[in-house]
Each structure stands twice: as structure tokens, then as C-alpha cells.
Design a protein around this motif. Structure first.
Motif, PDB file in Angstrom:
ATOM      1  N   HIS A 166       8.518  29.435  23.530  1.00 47.74           N
ATOM      2  CA  HIS A 166       9.835  29.423  24.181  1.00 47.74           C
ATOM      3  C   HIS A 166      10.695  30.589  23.685  1.00 47.74           C
ATOM      4  O   HIS A 166      10.754  30.863  22.486  1.00 47.74           O
ATOM      5  CB  HIS A 166      10.541  28.098  23.891  1.00 47.74           C
ATOM      6  CG  HIS A 166      11.964  28.052  24.352  1.00 47.74           C
ATOM      7  ND1 HIS A 166      12.314  27.825  25.672  1.00 47.74           N
ATOM      8  CD2 HIS A 166      13.130  28.226  23.669  1.00 47.74           C
ATOM      9  CE1 HIS A 166      13.623  27.843  25.777  1.00 47.74           C
ATOM     10  NE2 HIS A 166      14.148  28.082  24.583  1.00 47.74           N
ATOM     11  N   TYR A 168      14.080  31.408  25.659  1.00 47.23           N
ATOM     12  CA  TYR A 168      15.445  30.957  25.948  1.00 47.23           C
ATOM     13  C   TYR A 168      15.414  30.095  27.210  1.00 47.23           C
ATOM     14  O   TYR A 168      14.412  30.062  27.926  1.00 47.23           O
ATOM     15  CB  TYR A 168      16.394  32.141  26.147  1.00 47.23           C
ATOM     16  CG  TYR A 168      16.046  33.057  27.304  1.00 47.23           C
ATOM     17  CD1 TYR A 168      16.647  32.910  28.558  1.00 47.23           C
ATOM     18  CD2 TYR A 168      15.121  34.085  27.152  1.00 47.23           C
ATOM     19  CE1 TYR A 168      16.329  33.737  29.617  1.00 47.23           C
ATOM     20  CE2 TYR A 168      14.798  34.925  28.199  1.00 47.23           C
ATOM     21  CZ  TYR A 168      15.407  34.753  29.426  1.00 47.23           C
ATOM     22  OH  TYR A 168      15.086  35.575  30.475  1.00 47.23           O
ATOM     23  N   SER A 169      16.506  29.399  27.485  1.00 46.79           N
ATOM     24  CA  SER A 169      16.611  28.562  28.677  1.00 46.79           C
ATOM     25  C   SER A 169      17.450  29.271  29.731  1.00 46.79           C
ATOM     26  O   SER A 169      18.425  29.960  29.400  1.00 46.79           O
ATOM     27  CB  SER A 169      17.244  27.210  28.335  1.00 46.79           C
ATOM     28  OG  SER A 169      16.413  26.484  27.461  1.00 46.79           O
ATOM     29  N   GLU A 170      17.076  29.082  30.986  1.00 49.13           N
ATOM     30  CA  GLU A 170      17.783  29.747  32.078  1.00 49.13           C
ATOM     31  C   GLU A 170      18.006  28.767  33.225  1.00 49.13           C
ATOM     32  O   GLU A 170      17.085  28.060  33.637  1.00 49.13           O
ATOM     33  CB  GLU A 170      16.963  30.941  32.591  1.00 49.13           C
ATOM     34  CG  GLU A 170      17.608  31.641  33.774  1.00 49.13           C
ATOM     35  CD  GLU A 170      16.595  32.421  34.584  1.00 49.13           C
ATOM     36  OE1 GLU A 170      16.928  33.522  35.022  1.00 49.13           O
ATOM     37  OE2 GLU A 170      15.482  31.909  34.796  1.00 49.13           O
ATOM     38  N   SER A 274      12.553  26.583  30.706  1.00 47.66           N
ATOM     39  CA  SER A 274      12.179  27.361  29.533  1.00 47.66           C
ATOM     40  C   SER A 274      11.528  28.673  29.951  1.00 47.66           C
ATOM     41  O   SER A 274      10.483  28.680  30.598  1.00 47.66           O
ATOM     42  CB  SER A 274      11.218  26.560  28.655  1.00 47.66           C
ATOM     43  OG  SER A 274      10.802  27.317  27.542  1.00 47.66           O
ATOM     44  N   ARG A 297      10.700  38.492  21.415  1.00 44.28           N
ATOM     45  CA  ARG A 297      11.395  37.544  20.533  1.00 44.28           C
ATOM     46  C   ARG A 297      12.808  38.033  20.228  1.00 44.28           C
ATOM     47  O   ARG A 297      13.759  37.241  20.180  1.00 44.28           O
ATOM     48  CB  ARG A 297      10.598  37.362  19.247  1.00 44.28           C
ATOM     49  CG  ARG A 297       9.326  36.534  19.413  1.00 44.28           C
ATOM     50  CD  ARG A 297       8.475  36.563  18.171  1.00 44.28           C
ATOM     51  NE  ARG A 297       7.268  35.739  18.331  1.00 44.28           N
ATOM     52  CZ  ARG A 297       6.185  35.851  17.571  1.00 44.28           C
ATOM     53  NH1 ARG A 297       6.151  36.758  16.581  1.00 44.28           N
ATOM     54  NH2 ARG A 297       5.139  35.072  17.784  1.00 44.28           N
ATOM     55  N   GLY A 300      14.780  37.376  23.340  1.00 44.03           N
ATOM     56  CA  GLY A 300      14.996  35.949  23.500  1.00 44.03           C
ATOM     57  C   GLY A 300      16.119  35.445  22.608  1.00 44.03           C
ATOM     58  O   GLY A 300      16.944  34.627  23.031  1.00 44.03           O
ATOM     59  N   GLN A 301      16.168  35.944  21.386  1.00 43.87           N
ATOM     60  CA  GLN A 301      17.238  35.540  20.470  1.00 43.87           C
ATOM     61  C   GLN A 301      18.591  36.012  20.980  1.00 43.87           C
ATOM     62  O   GLN A 301      19.580  35.266  20.953  1.00 43.87           O
ATOM     63  CB  GLN A 301      16.980  36.113  19.073  1.00 43.87           C
ATOM     64  CG  GLN A 301      18.037  35.714  18.047  1.00 43.87           C
ATOM     65  CD  GLN A 301      17.723  36.214  16.655  1.00 43.87           C
ATOM     66  OE1 GLN A 301      16.639  36.718  16.392  1.00 43.87           O
ATOM     67  NE2 GLN A 301      18.672  36.083  15.737  1.00 43.87           N
ATOM     68  N   TYR A 303      19.411  36.686  24.148  1.00 43.29           N
ATOM     69  CA  TYR A 303      19.757  35.911  25.343  1.00 43.29           C
ATOM     70  C   TYR A 303      20.270  34.523  24.969  1.00 43.29           C
ATOM     71  O   TYR A 303      21.194  34.003  25.576  1.00 43.29           O
ATOM     72  CB  TYR A 303      18.529  35.772  26.252  1.00 43.29           C
ATOM     73  CG  TYR A 303      18.318  36.924  27.202  1.00 43.29           C
ATOM     74  CD1 TYR A 303      18.566  38.238  26.792  1.00 43.29           C
ATOM     75  CD2 TYR A 303      17.863  36.714  28.491  1.00 43.29           C
ATOM     76  CE1 TYR A 303      18.362  39.297  27.641  1.00 43.29           C
ATOM     77  CE2 TYR A 303      17.672  37.776  29.363  1.00 43.29           C
ATOM     78  CZ  TYR A 303      17.907  39.069  28.952  1.00 43.29           C
ATOM     79  OH  TYR A 303      17.717  40.110  29.790  1.00 43.29           O
ATOM     80  N   GLY A 304      19.639  33.918  23.955  1.00 40.50           N
ATOM     81  CA  GLY A 304      20.073  32.612  23.506  1.00 40.50           C
ATOM     82  C   GLY A 304      21.498  32.634  22.961  1.00 40.50           C
ATOM     83  O   GLY A 304      22.203  31.622  23.008  1.00 40.50           O
ATOM     84  N   GLU A 305      21.917  33.805  22.471  1.00 41.71           N
ATOM     85  CA  GLU A 305      23.278  33.963  21.942  1.00 41.71           C
ATOM     86  C   GLU A 305      24.248  34.481  22.991  1.00 41.71           C
ATOM     87  O   GLU A 305      25.409  34.767  22.688  1.00 41.71           O
ATOM     88  CB  GLU A 305      23.236  34.911  20.742  1.00 41.71           C
ATOM     89  CG  GLU A 305      22.411  34.377  19.569  1.00 41.71           C
ATOM     90  CD  GLU A 305      22.203  35.425  18.482  1.00 41.71           C
ATOM     91  OE1 GLU A 305      22.597  36.590  18.695  1.00 41.71           O
ATOM     92  OE2 GLU A 305      21.615  35.083  17.430  1.00 41.71           O
TER      93      GLU A 305
END
Length: 309
Positions: A166, A168-170, A274, A297, A300-301, A303-305
């Protein structure tokens, strides 16, 4: 035990192509050899291994249990040899090629940023991108035609036996062109079904999330639809008429920021699928693919922020 020196490169290539095509005739066409020659080569390989690799039927061929096991080792062996030969022929001993299967959910924003960062760090890296639905891309991953698949795919049956990480979520969102009639006043949800609808293809992972959003909001889908995974086609179509597009948020984020598209506020969003990386658990990852995973990765980090390119 030593490897039988009678097993040749041509044996492996024929085996892999038949596994990929599911048909002796199609595999022979791809390799530009006759069907009798193809059949003879595979028979030789099965005799050398003392196992049956395929089950033949009128509809084609499928791998036996032994064939599936052999595929796990034959694929990276041929792949590594091809990469080594290509690197030496090109005079580039560092870099290589990373082959990505990319779903439509990430091709507009995430992948361009990924390629930019990879090329900034590696002077001789080739990034080869194949797009399509998750079932097709995961089948390519299984036989070693791509190194990684990136996108939203966790609901696809073909992901069984693969490694998924995983990122990030979209969520999904409804968007229209800037001067669409629906945004000129208070939203009447019942009016949505009066306009053409753009949504993902049926039986795809992302379509499940799209349908879910309509159910959650109690909205009936229009009978006039364009079903496609093409972000380019969807965007162009929506900008030219009164269609409503249920789109992955990443795919339209830049258009929303520029004002070319407007989001229809339903008061809620589908909670998000996911987005991640899928790799073949049975195939060793190349150095180039490992470098690609590292950058994914990082993104992804970010985007998650809530940090986007």
C-alpha cells in the motif's frame, strides 16, 4: 545436481511464450516458428525435465502444477539474460530497464513525477510503461513481462499469489466542465441522471468504487454512458459537453486546481481505494525495479501527507 546442458535457451523461450499466450498456435506466430517446430521444442523440454508442463485442450493450453513451478524460475532466468545482453550491447553497464504496468488511476500525476525523479537519479535508466486494466497487467506481471504494477487493484482476482504494498488511499469524485448547468445553482441530485455519465469499464477494480459512490449517495446512474479507462478520452469528452465524470481524484487534481473542471459537491466522497505496488513474489526484483520501488514509497508518503507535485 548439475543442470542438464541439453536444456537450451530456445526451450525456455518457447515455454514462456506458450504460457503467456495460452495457445501453441499463437505462441508459434509470435516467435515466427512453425507449429510442428514449437511442439517438438516443448516436447523435448518436457522429456528433459521428465514432467508435463501443459495440459492441452481444444481451447488451448494451461500450465500444470509442475509448469507453474517451472515458470517461477524460467521467467527471471530469461529476463536476466536479456537484460545482460542488452546492457552490454548498449555499452551501459549501470542503469538498465524497469518495466511498469500502470493503471489509469495513477498515469496522470503519480507516474510522470516518478519518471522525472528516476531520471534525475539515474543517467542511463529506461522506464517502459504499459497501461491497461488490472487483470491484463497482473497477468503480464505473472509471466514476467512487467516488473511492477502500480495502481488500484486489490479487488482483482488476478492479484492472488502476488505481493501488494500500500502507498496511499485515493477517493473518487464527480467532475464537470467549468460552466456546466449543474453548478449554476443548488445541486439537485436527481438531475444527475439526465446527463451523460463517464465512468470506468465494467468488471474493473475502479468501477467497483465508482458504483459504490452512487449507491452511497442514492443516485441513479444515467442510461447514456461512456465507459473507458482512458483519462485522455474522458477529460476531452467532459470538456466538450455536459457529461458528468466519476473520476479518480488524482486524475483530475490538476484540472480542478486550474479551474478547467469543477467538482460536484455531494457532501461526501467514496472513502478511497488503496493505491499501491504489486510485484511477483516468485520473481527476483531487478536493481532498476528496486530503485523504482524506493521512489514510489517516497511519493506515497508525500501523497499520504497531502503533498502533490
Amino acid at each position: 545436481m548439475n543442470i542438464d546442458t541439453r536444456i537450451k535457451y530456445r526451450h525456455l523461450v518457447c515455454f514462456l511464450e506458450m504460457a503467456r499466450q495460452g495457445s501453441l498456435a499463437r505462441a508459434a506466430d509470435v516467435l515466427a516458428v512453425s507449429q510442428p517446430a514449437m511442439s517438438k521444442t516443448l516436447k523435448e523440454l518436457e522429456e528433459l525435465l521428465t514432467v508435463s508442463l501443459f495440459v492441452r485442450s481444444k481451447s488451448g493450453v494451461t500450465l500444470t502444477e509442475a509448469g507453474v513451478a517451472f515458470l517461477r524460475y524460467a521467467t527471471p532466468s530469461v529476463q536476466a539474460l536479456r537484460e545482460g545482453v542488452n546492457a552490454l550491447r548498449g555499452g551501459e553497464y549501470v542503469g538498465g530497464t524497469v518495466r511498469l504496468g500502470v493503471l489509469s488511476t495513477v498515469e496522470s500525476l503519480l507516474i510522470p513525477e516518478l519518471v522525472q525523479r528516476l531520471h534525475a537519479r539515474h543517467s542511463s535508466l529506461v522506464v517502459s510503461v504499459v497501461t491497461g486494466p488490472s487483470a491484463y497487467l497482473l497477468s503480464q506481471l505473472r509471466v514476467g513481462d512487467v516488473d511492477l504494477v502500480v495502481g488500484r487493484m486489490t479487488d482483482s482476482p488476478e492479484i492472488q499469489g502476488m505481493n501488494f504494498e500500500h502507498l496511499y488511499s485515493e477517493s473518487m469524485t464527480l467532475v464537470v466542465r467549468a460552466d456546466h448547468p449543474l453548478i449554476r445553482g443548488p445541486l439537485d441530485r436527481s438531475q444527475l441522471e439526465n446527463y451523460p455519465l463517464v465512468l470506468p469499464l465494467a468488471n474493473t477494480t475502479i468501477r467497483t468504487f465508482a458504483d459504490s459512490l452512487f449507491v452511497q449517495c442514492g443516485i441513479s446512474q444515467s442510461r447514456q454512458r461512456l465507459e473507458t479507462l482512458s483519462i485522455t478520452l474522458s477529460r476531452r469528452y467532459v470538456l466538450r459537453n455536459d457529461a458528468v465524470w466519476i473520476a479518480p481524484l488524482d486524475a483530475v487534481r490538476l484540472d480542478l486546481a486550474s479551474g478547467e473542471l469543477q467538482e460536484i459537491d455531494l457532501g461526501q466522497r467514496e472513502p478511497g481505494g488503496s493505491i499501491g505496488i504489486c510485484s511477483n513474489a516468485h520473481v527476483p526484483m531487478s536493481v532498476a525495479a528496486q530503485g523504482c520501488v524506493e521512489v514510489l514509497r517516497e511519493l506515497g508518503q508525500a501523497y499520504g501527507e497531502g503533498i502533490y507535485p
